[in-house]
Write an enzyme that holds these catalytic residues in place. Structure first.
Site, short mmCIF file in Angstrom:
data_model
loop_
_atom_site.label_atom_id
_atom_site.label_comp_id
_atom_site.label_asym_id
_atom_site.label_seq_id
_atom_site.Cartn_x
_atom_site.Cartn_y
_atom_site.Cartn_z
CB SER A 75 -25.26 -26.78 55.78
OG SER A 75 -26.46 -27.42 56.13
CD GLU A 100 -3.21 -0.53 0.28
OE1 GLU A 100 -3.11 0.54 -0.33
OE2 GLU A 100 -4.20 -1.28 0.17
#
Length: 784
Positions: A342, A80
């Protein structure tokens, strides 16, 4: 003079124009540069991807990453913008070349856009491709170069470039097309992604495959020609296939990702505290057990592994992963309030020792109990009469826990649970009552695991030389790096009370495959506790070591109970398999300076009184020095045969024989002697010595013990029900005569119980034994 004034005015206009131009130029760059939604990305503690949530515009667009892999940078610049690091945002050579090519072709065939200009175009979405727009892009590109470094500009391009379909950005593309991060891509894969933003439609499978391959191969050739890659790499890269259809992103902790998305981490890249390897192992353990559990229609499981030192969560399993299941597998059960069963009992045991109300092995009552209409029962539906507190905890007996909570106080316990980090107690203490200790309140796996983690951290930090380590400072769990927070609460806590609690948790009966763990030297010590909610809806297991705390919940997210859904059978095996996936763990050091050696009665666990005949010297938490001496050992006077008790009313002192005797209250004794055959019942009182005998020393109501109000429900057929009245008597062959409101009902021998159905209103129950000892109890029968 006039010309000079005119020239000066013109120069002022020029300077003003330049100033305005500079001002407009400096402020022309949008802030922020990109105003787009991002995916929420979850990473492990080392930055490895664990999952991501698509952005709100339905695009896979990851948040900006600071670094661009070297391979991609070289490939992209070759393709690019070869002079990216030399130009100021606009490449004059490229512009001149583009102008010439466009004039010769008679149309636009080259745009001369630099990567900087492409970043500007990406930020200004959907702008027309005109010369005027090109000029704007050029100006903005020049401005961009003044605010950002080349690396930052490159990173913004990589994060926002289109890669086909709904995939935006290099990182999302790398995972969607190759299932790996960009840093691990090959040259062939990297060049494929480098050419895509220029023609993103080429990625679609079945279309344009040859064009995409040609573009990739041409770029590979350019990289070979420039010396970036060698000939062998070039040949091998050309032989690699193109990617197929997009791949799914990792879903390693989906419930944690959902928690982040709905919280404050939306559109963020979050580096969590999760250990990816441990997370995968934990997930495999949970799924292996899930296959067995769902055969019993138990569909949901959650688990946490927390680092004690920091409170960081290393593994987070919010639920089983069967997303297609209709059983609410998408619910994050880690944060869901569930009945605690519990699982809170160790905190009560610890706090009562800390407050000097309990010694580790002190006998506590385990008999049928009714308190203000509340009648707890043990899981086994049986009673022990009296049991050491440590055994009551390790066996998770319900009745002793309720009686201990009554002694400690529900408001007090409620207060401490909130301070320790239980955020789900939304109601005042009286709403929960004594059921608070048996699952009457809801807690989340997140909070409760955090509470146990804080307890373990307290023990790790305890140092007798530093008074500050005597202060308990809860710290919530966290799953993001740098998010450690301490609670606003703190309170003094005795380390001995904590240590004894953890030691007692070692004795909790383990699942079948680990039941003989003490016989193997290689076995690790793990303090753990289970919990099962009423109706078999929730199974809990929490395991504690100095390094890790693991919390497991098993059940159905919709609250459906199942037979056999109890903590030790469902959550327990998962817990120990999770510990097997961890490194070797250690155990806590005994905090000797937080304890003091005292004489303790070996039978009762109380501090030794004057009549205790077997005494052990035991280190107990220092607050335990406030407890009362043993109330069960007393001196009794016997005749010479030792078969009868006597007193000074019937025998001179010199003829008596004194002996220390372990004596439980009648109701406790009645159950205790059934399970302790060595228990010695008090000899009967010699007949001539029985004057003014206190009935409470020989008889005690088991039911109703303290109840003054009783409701008798109707039977299924609508007839009036009955209540079983029960009394304990010391005499093995004693006879008890029953009277209700002065009306004789009958007699009982040995086992003393009678089914009665009194009318609504107040009544008086009178019990008389064969020696004349009389016990009276007033009660009221409610009409409803």
């Amino acid at each position: 003079m006039l010309n000079w004034a005119k020239d000066r005015f013109q120069w002022i206009l020029v300077l003003l124009g330049l100033g305005l131009g500079l001002f407009l130029f400096w402020n022309c760059l949008p802030q922020p540069l990109f105003n787009t939604p991002y995916s929420t990305v979850l990473e492990d503690q080392n930055g490895k991807l664990m999952g991501a949530k698509i952005a709100s515009d339905e695009q896979w667009r990851f948040p900006l990453s600071k670094d661009v892999p070297t391979k991609f940078e070289k490939a992209l610049l070759e393709y690019e913008d070869q002079y990216f690091y030399q130009h100021p945002g606009v490449d004059p050579t490229a512009v001149l070349r583009a102008v010439i090519q466009n004039i010769e072709a008679g149309k636009v065939v080259s745009g001369a856009s630099t990567l900087t200009m492409q970043v500007i175009r990406l930020s200004r979405k959907d702008q027309p491709r005109t010369y005027w727009e090109k000029i704007k892009e050029a100006i903005l590109a020049l401005r961009l170069e003044l605010s950002y470094s080349k690396k930052e500009i490159l990173a913004r391009y990589a994060a926002h470039a289109p890669f086909g379909g709904n995939v935006v950005g290099l990182e999302a593309a790398s995972w969607r097309y190759f299932g790996r991060p960009p840093s691990q891509l090959s040259w062939a894969e990297t060049t494929t992604l480098a050419v895509l933003p220029n023609s993103p439609s080429l990625i679609h499978p079945g279309r344009n495959r040859n064009r995409l391959r040609n573009k990739r191969d041409q770029l590979l050739k350019r990289l070979k020609n420039s010396g970036t890659i060698d000939s062998l790499t070039y040949k091998l890269a050309k032989s690699e296939p193109l990617p197929g259809k997009p791949l799914p992103l990792p879903r390693i902790a989906p419930r944690l990702l959902t928690r982040m998305v709905t919280g404050k981490f939306r559109q963020h890249r979050v580096k969590s505290t999760i250990d990816l390897s441990l997370q995968k192992q934990a997930r495999n353990v949970v799924e292996r057990h899930h296959k067995l559990l769902k055969q019993n229609q138990i569909h949901n499981t959650a688990a946490l592994i927390a680092d004690v030192k920091t409170g960081a969560v290393r593994a987070y399993i919010g639920n089983t992963k069967d997303a297609s299941s209709p059983h609410e597998n998408n619910v994050d059960v880690v944060t869901a309030p569930r009945s605690t069963g519990s699982i809170l009992k160790p905190f009560l045991y610890m706090l009562m020792q800390d407050k000097g109300q309990l010694l580790p092995n002190m006998l506590v009552a385990d008999i049928p109990t009714e308190i203000a209409g509340y009648s707890p029962e043990n899981f086994s539906r049986s009673y022990n009469g009296a049991v050491p507190a440590s055994e009551a905890l390790s066996r998770s007996l319900n009745v002793p826990a309720v009686r201990l909570l009554q002694d400690f106080g529900v408001p007090r316990f409620h207060h401490y649970l909130q301070q320790m980090g239980m955020k789900t107690l939304d109601y005042p203490p009286e709403h929960y009552g004594l059921s608070l200790i048996l699952g009457g309140a809801e807690g989340s796996l997140w909070d409760i695991t955090g509470m146990y983690t804080s307890v373990a951290r307290f023990m790790n930090h305890y140092n007798a030389a530093n008074p500050q380590t005597n202060i308990f400072r809860p710290k919530p769990l966290h799953f993001t790096k740098g998010a450690e927070n301490s609670s606003e609460y703190s309170f003094p806590l005795n380390a001995g009370a904590v240590w004894y609690t953890l030691e007692t948790m070692l004795d909790v009966h383990r699942p079948e495959k680990d039941v003989n763990w003490r016989q193997f030297q290689s076995s690790r010590k793990i303090g753990w506790k289970t919990g099962t909610s009423f109706g078999y809806r929730d199974g809990w297991a929490i395991g504690v070591t100095p390094e890790y705390v693991i919390g497991v919940w098993v059940g159905n997210a919709d609250g459906e109970g199942r037979p056999g859904l109890i903590g030790i059978k469902t959550a327990g095996p998962i817990l120990f398999d999770l510990f097997d996936s961890l490194d070797k763990t250690s155990w806590f050091h005994e905090p000797l300076y937080a304890m003091q050696k005292v004489p303790v009665c070996s039978k009762s666990g109380h501090r030794a009184g004057p009549y205790c005949n077997t005494v052990d010297t035991v280190a107990v938490p220092k607050p335990g020095l406030k407890t009362e001496p043993c109330p069960y050992h007393q001196q009794v006077h016997l005749d010479k045969t030792e078969n009868y008790r006597v007193n000074s009313n019937c025998m001179s002192i010199e003829k008596m024989k004194d002996e220390s005797w372990f004596v439980l209250p009648p109701a406790q004794e009645w159950y205790y002697k059934q399970k302790n055959p060595n228990y010695r019942v008090l000899p009967p009182m010699l007949k001539q010595c029985q004057k003014n005998t206190d009935a409470t020393t020989v008889m005690e109501l088991i039911y109703p013990h303290d109840a003054s109000q009783i409701y008798i429900p109707k039977e299924l057929d609508g007839s009036k029900g009955k209540t079983i009245f029960k009394v304990a008597h010391r005499g093995n062959n004693s006879t008890v005569y029953w009277h209700l409101d002065n009306q004789y009902l009958g007699k009982t021998k040995d086992s003393h119980q009678m089914a009665l159905s009194p009318l609504p209103g107040r009544h008086l129950l009178t019990l008389i034994d064969e020696e004349g000892a009389t016990l009276r109890h007033q009660f009221k029968i409610l009409s409803r």
